[in-house]
Design a protein around this motif. Structure first.
Motif, PDB file in Angstrom:
ATOM      1  N   TYR A 232       0.808  -1.225   0.000  1.00  0.00           N
ATOM      2  CA  TYR A 232       0.000   0.000   0.000  1.00  0.00           C
ATOM      3  C   TYR A 232       0.841   1.274   0.000  1.00  0.00           C
ATOM      4  CZ  TYR A 232      -4.482   2.383   0.705  1.00  0.00           C
ATOM      5  OH  TYR A 232      -5.610   3.134   0.535  1.00  0.00           O
ATOM      6  N   HIS A 286     -13.438  -0.418   3.127  1.00  0.00           N
ATOM      7  CA  HIS A 286     -13.123  -0.922   1.783  1.00  0.00           C
ATOM      8  C   HIS A 286     -13.110   0.199   0.748  1.00  0.00           C
ATOM      9  CE1 HIS A 286     -12.892  -3.568  -1.674  1.00  0.00           C
ATOM     10  NE2 HIS A 286     -13.940  -2.943  -2.182  1.00  0.00           N
ATOM     11  N   ARG A 289     -10.136   2.328   1.240  1.00  0.00           N
ATOM     12  CA  ARG A 289      -8.925   1.623   0.814  1.00  0.00           C
ATOM     13  C   ARG A 289      -8.729   1.743  -0.695  1.00  0.00           C
ATOM     14  NH1 ARG A 289      -7.258  -3.621   3.802  1.00  0.00           N
ATOM     15  NH2 ARG A 289      -9.456  -3.719   4.338  1.00  0.00           N
ATOM     16  N   VAL A 333      -5.764   4.372   7.028  1.00  0.00           N
ATOM     17  CA  VAL A 333      -6.323   3.121   6.487  1.00  0.00           C
ATOM     18  C   VAL A 333      -5.495   1.925   6.949  1.00  0.00           C
ATOM     19  CG1 VAL A 333      -6.759   1.811   4.376  1.00  0.00           C
ATOM     20  CG2 VAL A 333      -7.397   4.210   4.486  1.00  0.00           C
ATOM     21  N   SER A 337      -7.178  -0.889   9.372  1.00  0.00           N
ATOM     22  CA  SER A 337      -7.290  -2.274   8.901  1.00  0.00           C
ATOM     23  C   SER A 337      -6.472  -3.213   9.789  1.00  0.00           C
ATOM     24  CB  SER A 337      -6.828  -2.380   7.446  1.00  0.00           C
ATOM     25  OG  SER A 337      -5.454  -2.074   7.322  1.00  0.00           O
ATOM     26  N   ILE A 396      -5.992  -5.035  -4.079  1.00  0.00           N
ATOM     27  CA  ILE A 396      -7.097  -4.668  -3.183  1.00  0.00           C
ATOM     28  C   ILE A 396      -8.437  -5.061  -3.786  1.00  0.00           C
ATOM     29  CG2 ILE A 396      -8.337  -2.699  -2.194  1.00  0.00           C
ATOM     30  CD1 ILE A 396      -5.568  -1.331  -1.934  1.00  0.00           C
TER      31      ILE A 396
END
Length: 410
Positions: A232, A286, A289, A333, A337, A396
């Motif tokens: 990420y 989600h 993300r 994020v 998560s 993702i």
């Protein structure tokens, strides 16, 4: 009922402020010490190779997962967590206080040893703080909590590596560093006064074991998260790590670079960390993300586009603000998560392991970017970052699915 809701809101606000203070206490002194020592050592004619070894004092933050099970095993109640945090902060402050008594040029080894001890204490405090935060906040409030964590890190960096450097030139090492020790202790006041923090009692069967950081990887369900943590940040860390050399190549002074990146860029991360937490509550983990992954992908695209035109200070400043904004958005994020993937009784261990994974992947791409830039120039870095960002977005979309309820997944 209205009174209860009001008390709950006041308690939540006070707890958010408490954790913000604890996170700021970690990052202001460490960011100041790293920056001040680098500058002072360079002024003292130390070689770049010796200055580079200064990063070894941060080792406790990279291997803190080794003793995180001990914190989880020892801390069973709010009182246990508070005692651990306060004890670590006291050691942290004491090490800083003694550091201020020595001279950088003649007592460098002693200063580095004390700095290492302070990093060891602050990293242990971070384990306990993270675990207490996870246990004391409901899932729907964790996005705001992680905004406080990110804002604490960015705000601490802004103050420590930006504003305090200016103060250092006016008041000197022997005044500023002891004041930092006092600052660390003052940041404990909200924790001492806060009686709203409550957690459920840990079950004996969930008591952490010394090797629990290893067993975290035995869970099949966490492997998509591990891949996410590795990918990420990669699309922007490589760019961020080369911003300073790029500006040096275009004739900018150290003071100008410190202002553009250390203050303007970090302030952008600070503001966007707050915005990210608010947005997560509205659109869900989600969607956030995916949205931020798209933002990350556009960052190297922007810098690659700039490389085809003559250098523009305004255009590059926009790029600095944007890439640092993406970093602020993404950090919340990642933390939110990660809090979703912790086991009961092992909250500090599992969260620490995940944060270390994200930091190691960032370190890898930062190191790789140097070699890529050496052979292919800055354009080569941007092309690689575009590829990594695209892979991250596809990953993702493939491994994570949206939930109908956008709040409960936080």
């Amino acid at each position: 009922m209205a009174m209860n809701n009001s008390e709950n809101n006041n308690g939540r606000i006070m707890s958010l402020g408490t954790f913000l203070a604890l996170y700021i206490a970690q990052f202001v002194p460490s960011s100041f010490m790293m920056t001040a020592l680098q500058v002072t050592m360079r002024e003292g004619k130390y070689s770049l190779a010796v200055i580079g070894l200064l990063n070894l004092v941060r080792l406790p933050w990279l291997v803190k997962f080794l003793w995180s099970p001990l914190v989880d095993r020892h801390c069973l109640t709010v009182g246990d967590y508070k005692k651990t945090i306060i004890s670590c902060e006291a050691v942290y402050a004491l090490a800083l206080l003694f550091t201020g008594f020595f001279d950088v040029k003649s007592d460098l080894l002693l200063i580095l040893i004390l700095f290492f001890i302070s990093m060891l204490a602050s990293s242990t405090q971070d384990i306990a703080t993270d675990a207490l935060a996870i246990l004391s906040f409901r899932k729907q409030d964790r996005s705001l909590l992680n905004s406080m964590q990110s804002m604490g890190s960015f705000g601490g960096t802004l103050i420590g590596s930006g504003l305090l450097l200016m103060v250092l030139h006016s008041y000197g090492w022997h005044v500023v560093v002891p004041c930092l020790a006092l600052f660390v202790l003052l940041m404990l006041i909200p924790l001492l006064l806060n009686r709203h923090i409550t957690i459920e009692a840990k079950k004996p069967e969930n008591k952490a074991k010394l090797a629990d950081f290893i067993w975290f990887f035995s869970q099949r369900s966490v492997w998509p998260q591990i891949g996410f943590l590795m990918l990420y940040y990669m699309g922007i860390i490589g760019i961020i790590s080369t911003l300073r050399p790029y500006l040096v190549d275009h004739g900018y002074s150290m003071k100008e670079i410190g202002f553009l990146i250390g203050i303007v860029g970090t302030a952008s991360s600070f503001v966007c960390a707050w915005f990210s937490g608010v947005l997560l509550r509205r659109i869900g983990l989600h969607r956030a993300r995916v949205l931020f992954a798209v933002c990350i992908l556009s960052a190297p695209c922007y810098f690659l586009l700039l490389s085809f035109f003559p250098f523009s200070k305004v255009a590059f400043l926009i790029g600095i603000i944007y890439v640092q904004a993406c970093y602020g958005l993404a950090t919340v994020v990642v933390y939110t998560s990660s809090m979703q993937c912790v086991r009961p009784g092992r909250e500090g261990t599992d969260f620490t392991v995940q944060v270390v994974i994200s930091h190691l992947s960032g370190m890898f791409i930062a190191v790789a970017s140097g070699s890529i830039g050496q052979w292919f120039g800055y354009e080569g870095i941007y092309v690689v970052e575009i590829a990594v960002s695209a892979i991250s977005l596809i990953y993702i979309l493939h491994f994570f699915k949206a939930k109908k309820d956008t709040i409960s997944d936080l």
